[in-house]
Write a protein that holds these residues in place. Structure first.
Motif, PDB file in Angstrom:
ATOM      1  N   ILE A 123       0.847  -1.186   0.000  1.00 12.15           N
ATOM      2  CA  ILE A 123       0.000   0.000   0.000  1.00 12.15           C
ATOM      3  C   ILE A 123       0.888   1.244   0.000  1.00 12.15           C
ATOM      4  O   ILE A 123       1.605   1.495   0.971  1.00 12.15           O
ATOM      5  CB  ILE A 123      -0.917   0.027   1.246  1.00 12.15           C
ATOM      6  CG1 ILE A 123      -1.743  -1.258   1.326  1.00 12.15           C
ATOM      7  CG2 ILE A 123      -1.808   1.262   1.226  1.00 12.15           C
ATOM      8  CD1 ILE A 123      -2.543  -1.409   2.608  1.00 12.15           C
ATOM      9  N   PRO A 124       0.872   2.035  -1.073  1.00 14.16           N
ATOM     10  CA  PRO A 124       1.671   3.267  -1.099  1.00 14.16           C
ATOM     11  C   PRO A 124       1.023   4.345  -0.222  1.00 14.16           C
ATOM     12  O   PRO A 124      -0.202   4.481  -0.199  1.00 14.16           O
ATOM     13  CB  PRO A 124       1.656   3.671  -2.573  1.00 14.16           C
ATOM     14  CG  PRO A 124       0.432   3.032  -3.145  1.00 14.16           C
ATOM     15  CD  PRO A 124       0.147   1.812  -2.322  1.00 14.16           C
ATOM     16  N   ILE A 125       1.862   5.079   0.521  1.00 18.87           N
ATOM     17  CA  ILE A 125       1.386   6.182   1.372  1.00 18.87           C
ATOM     18  C   ILE A 125       2.365   7.344   1.255  1.00 18.87           C
ATOM     19  O   ILE A 125       3.499   7.161   0.800  1.00 18.87           O
ATOM     20  CB  ILE A 125       1.224   5.750   2.850  1.00 18.87           C
ATOM     21  CG1 ILE A 125       2.557   5.270   3.416  1.00 18.87           C
ATOM     22  CG2 ILE A 125       0.137   4.690   2.996  1.00 18.87           C
ATOM     23  CD1 ILE A 125       2.542   5.069   4.929  1.00 18.87           C
ATOM     24  N   LEU A 165       4.645  10.147   6.537  1.00 18.51           N
ATOM     25  CA  LEU A 165       3.976   9.372   7.581  1.00 18.51           C
ATOM     26  C   LEU A 165       4.949   8.409   8.260  1.00 18.51           C
ATOM     27  O   LEU A 165       5.879   7.900   7.657  1.00 18.51           O
ATOM     28  CB  LEU A 165       2.795   8.590   6.994  1.00 18.51           C
ATOM     29  CG  LEU A 165       1.644   9.444   6.452  1.00 18.51           C
ATOM     30  CD1 LEU A 165       0.607   8.564   5.766  1.00 18.51           C
ATOM     31  CD2 LEU A 165       0.991  10.258   7.559  1.00 18.51           C
ATOM     32  N   LYS A 166       4.683   8.165   9.541  1.00 22.11           N
ATOM     33  CA  LYS A 166       5.482   7.229  10.341  1.00 22.11           C
ATOM     34  C   LYS A 166       4.563   6.083  10.758  1.00 22.11           C
ATOM     35  O   LYS A 166       3.337   6.186  10.680  1.00 22.11           O
ATOM     36  CB  LYS A 166       6.017   7.928  11.587  1.00 22.11           C
ATOM     37  CG  LYS A 166       6.753   9.230  11.289  1.00 22.11           C
ATOM     38  CD  LYS A 166       8.216   9.039  11.486  1.00 22.11           C
ATOM     39  CE  LYS A 166       8.962  10.346  11.354  1.00 22.11           C
ATOM     40  NZ  LYS A 166       9.440  10.638  10.056  1.00 22.11           N
ATOM     41  N   ALA A 167       5.138   5.016  11.269  1.00 25.84           N
ATOM     42  CA  ALA A 167       4.357   3.857  11.705  1.00 25.84           C
ATOM     43  C   ALA A 167       3.331   4.253  12.761  1.00 25.84           C
ATOM     44  O   ALA A 167       2.217   3.729  12.785  1.00 25.84           O
ATOM     45  CB  ALA A 167       5.281   2.761  12.236  1.00 25.84           C
ATOM     46  N   ARG A 168       3.682   5.191  13.638  1.00 23.97           N
ATOM     47  CA  ARG A 168       2.755   5.612  14.701  1.00 23.97           C
ATOM     48  C   ARG A 168       1.513   6.336  14.140  1.00 23.97           C
ATOM     49  O   ARG A 168       0.525   6.500  14.833  1.00 23.97           O
ATOM     50  CB  ARG A 168       3.471   6.485  15.720  1.00 23.97           C
ATOM     51  CG  ARG A 168       3.924   7.817  15.183  1.00 23.97           C
ATOM     52  CD  ARG A 168       4.562   8.686  16.264  1.00 23.97           C
ATOM     53  NE  ARG A 168       5.084   9.904  15.701  1.00 23.97           N
ATOM     54  CZ  ARG A 168       6.327  10.100  15.333  1.00 23.97           C
ATOM     55  NH1 ARG A 168       7.233   9.140  15.497  1.00 23.97           N
ATOM     56  NH2 ARG A 168       6.709  11.245  14.813  1.00 23.97           N
ATOM     57  N   VAL A 200       5.308  -4.122   7.682  1.00 24.09           N
ATOM     58  CA  VAL A 200       6.426  -3.193   7.867  1.00 24.09           C
ATOM     59  C   VAL A 200       6.163  -1.956   7.028  1.00 24.09           C
ATOM     60  O   VAL A 200       5.425  -1.993   6.052  1.00 24.09           O
ATOM     61  CB  VAL A 200       7.799  -3.804   7.468  1.00 24.09           C
ATOM     62  CG1 VAL A 200       8.168  -4.958   8.377  1.00 24.09           C
ATOM     63  CG2 VAL A 200       7.813  -4.235   6.019  1.00 24.09           C
ATOM     64  N   LEU A 201       6.792  -0.870   7.433  1.00 24.53           N
ATOM     65  CA  LEU A 201       6.724   0.381   6.681  1.00 24.53           C
ATOM     66  C   LEU A 201       8.096   0.605   6.070  1.00 24.53           C
ATOM     67  O   LEU A 201       9.105   0.600   6.776  1.00 24.53           O
ATOM     68  CB  LEU A 201       6.348   1.536   7.623  1.00 24.53           C
ATOM     69  CG  LEU A 201       6.186   2.911   6.991  1.00 24.53           C
ATOM     70  CD1 LEU A 201       5.066   2.898   5.958  1.00 24.53           C
ATOM     71  CD2 LEU A 201       5.878   3.941   8.069  1.00 24.53           C
ATOM     72  N   SER A 202       8.152   0.777   4.768  1.00 25.38           N
ATOM     73  CA  SER A 202       9.444   0.978   4.103  1.00 25.38           C
ATOM     74  C   SER A 202       9.394   2.209   3.216  1.00 25.38           C
ATOM     75  O   SER A 202       8.344   2.575   2.693  1.00 25.38           O
ATOM     76  CB  SER A 202       9.827  -0.256   3.287  1.00 25.38           C
ATOM     77  OG  SER A 202       8.923  -0.438   2.224  1.00 25.38           O
ATOM     78  N   SER A 203      10.549   2.840   3.052  1.00 25.03           N
ATOM     79  CA  SER A 203      10.665   4.025   2.195  1.00 25.03           C
ATOM     80  C   SER A 203      10.924   3.592   0.767  1.00 25.03           C
ATOM     81  O   SER A 203      11.787   2.766   0.506  1.00 25.03           O
ATOM     82  CB  SER A 203      11.820   4.914   2.666  1.00 25.03           C
ATOM     83  OG  SER A 203      11.529   5.440   3.926  1.00 25.03           O
ATOM     84  N   LYS A 238       6.235   6.240   0.792  1.00 26.36           N
ATOM     85  CA  LYS A 238       6.549   5.054   1.575  1.00 26.36           C
ATOM     86  C   LYS A 238       5.554   3.976   1.181  1.00 26.36           C
ATOM     87  O   LYS A 238       4.614   4.223   0.422  1.00 26.36           O
ATOM     88  CB  LYS A 238       6.459   5.345   3.083  1.00 26.36           C
ATOM     89  CG  LYS A 238       7.577   6.221   3.588  1.00 26.36           C
ATOM     90  CD  LYS A 238       7.507   6.390   5.092  1.00 26.36           C
ATOM     91  CE  LYS A 238       8.663   7.261   5.570  1.00 26.36           C
ATOM     92  NZ  LYS A 238       8.552   7.549   7.006  1.00 26.36           N
ATOM     93  N   GLU A 239       5.755   2.801   1.736  1.00 26.14           N
ATOM     94  CA  GLU A 239       4.911   1.678   1.387  1.00 26.14           C
ATOM     95  C   GLU A 239       4.679   0.823   2.632  1.00 26.14           C
ATOM     96  O   GLU A 239       5.605   0.536   3.380  1.00 26.14           O
ATOM     97  CB  GLU A 239       5.639   0.872   0.322  1.00 26.14           C
ATOM     98  CG  GLU A 239       4.946  -0.328  -0.201  1.00 26.14           C
ATOM     99  CD  GLU A 239       5.757  -0.950  -1.332  1.00 26.14           C
ATOM    100  OE1 GLU A 239       5.338  -0.808  -2.484  1.00 26.14           O
ATOM    101  OE2 GLU A 239       6.797  -1.569  -1.060  1.00 26.14           O
TER     102      GLU A 239
END
Length: 194
Positions: free
Chosen positions: A46-48, A52-55, A93-96, A102-103
């Motif tokens: 999912i692209p975002i 944005l951060k995980a929190r 996971v959140l990745s750049s 991010k994704e």
């Protein structure tokens, strides 16, 4: 005897398959996520926005449901799975991807005995799971029972495409022929076989 439409010619079948594929790809492209799968797991990307951060995210994975949203906004993905997952073996996971994107990468462990999913959530458009061809290198890694099931599905799909009987049809025909041989006293001349 029932009237059936004639089977499409190979060129008509190819044209129909191409149209179905194009329609399916168009439907999948409209989703706010991309997804892939193997027999063991499904992966959702999912692209975002990159700030944005995980929190800032809500990611809920339950046995039969998923919810993904940016806090304070409408859900990006919210729905029931077509089959259960193993929650403890599923991750995100959140990745750049770049400075401004991010994704969210979600790996869903399918429950034992699961199969090809037609969609990630039941409210999304379905894909045609009969068109899935697993990678040959992956096929050899499957346990015996699963591999046998996949090979049977692939054989039956190929038989149908050629207008020939599936393995189940062949089995039924063999049983009927054996029964007819064992019971010559019976008259099968008026028997109707579907």
């Amino acid at each position: 005897m029932t009237d059936r439409a004639p089977s499409p010619t190979p060129s008509e079948r190819a044209r129909l398959d191409a149209a179905d594929r194009a329609r399916g790809e168009e439907e999948q492209a409209k989703l706010p996520y991309k997804w892939t799968q193997t027999l063991e797991e499904a992966e959702v990307n999912i692209p975002i926005p990159g700030n944005l951060k995980a929190r800032d995210l809500v990611v809920e994975l339950k046995k039969g449901h998923i919810k993904v949203q940016v806090k304070g906004q409408d859900a990006i993905l919210d729905g029931d799975f077509p089959h259960s997952i193993i929650v403890d073996d599923s991750t995100w996971v959140l990745s750049s991807k770049s400075d401004n994107t991010k994704e969210i990468l979600i790996t869903l462990a399918k429950a034992r005995g699961s199969n090809w999913w037609a969609h990630i959530v039941t409210s999304a458009p379905k894909i045609d799971t009969t068109k899935i061809v697993p990678e040959n290198s992956k096929l050899s890694e499957l346990d015996g029972e699963t591999r046998g099931m996949v090979e049977k599905m692939m054989y039956d799909q190929n038989q149908k495409a050629m207008g020939k009987p599936t393995s189940d049809d062949q089995k039924k025909d063999d049983i009927l022929k054996k029964f007819m041989r064992e019971h010559p006293e019976m008259d099968f001349s008026n028997a109707k076989i579907n």
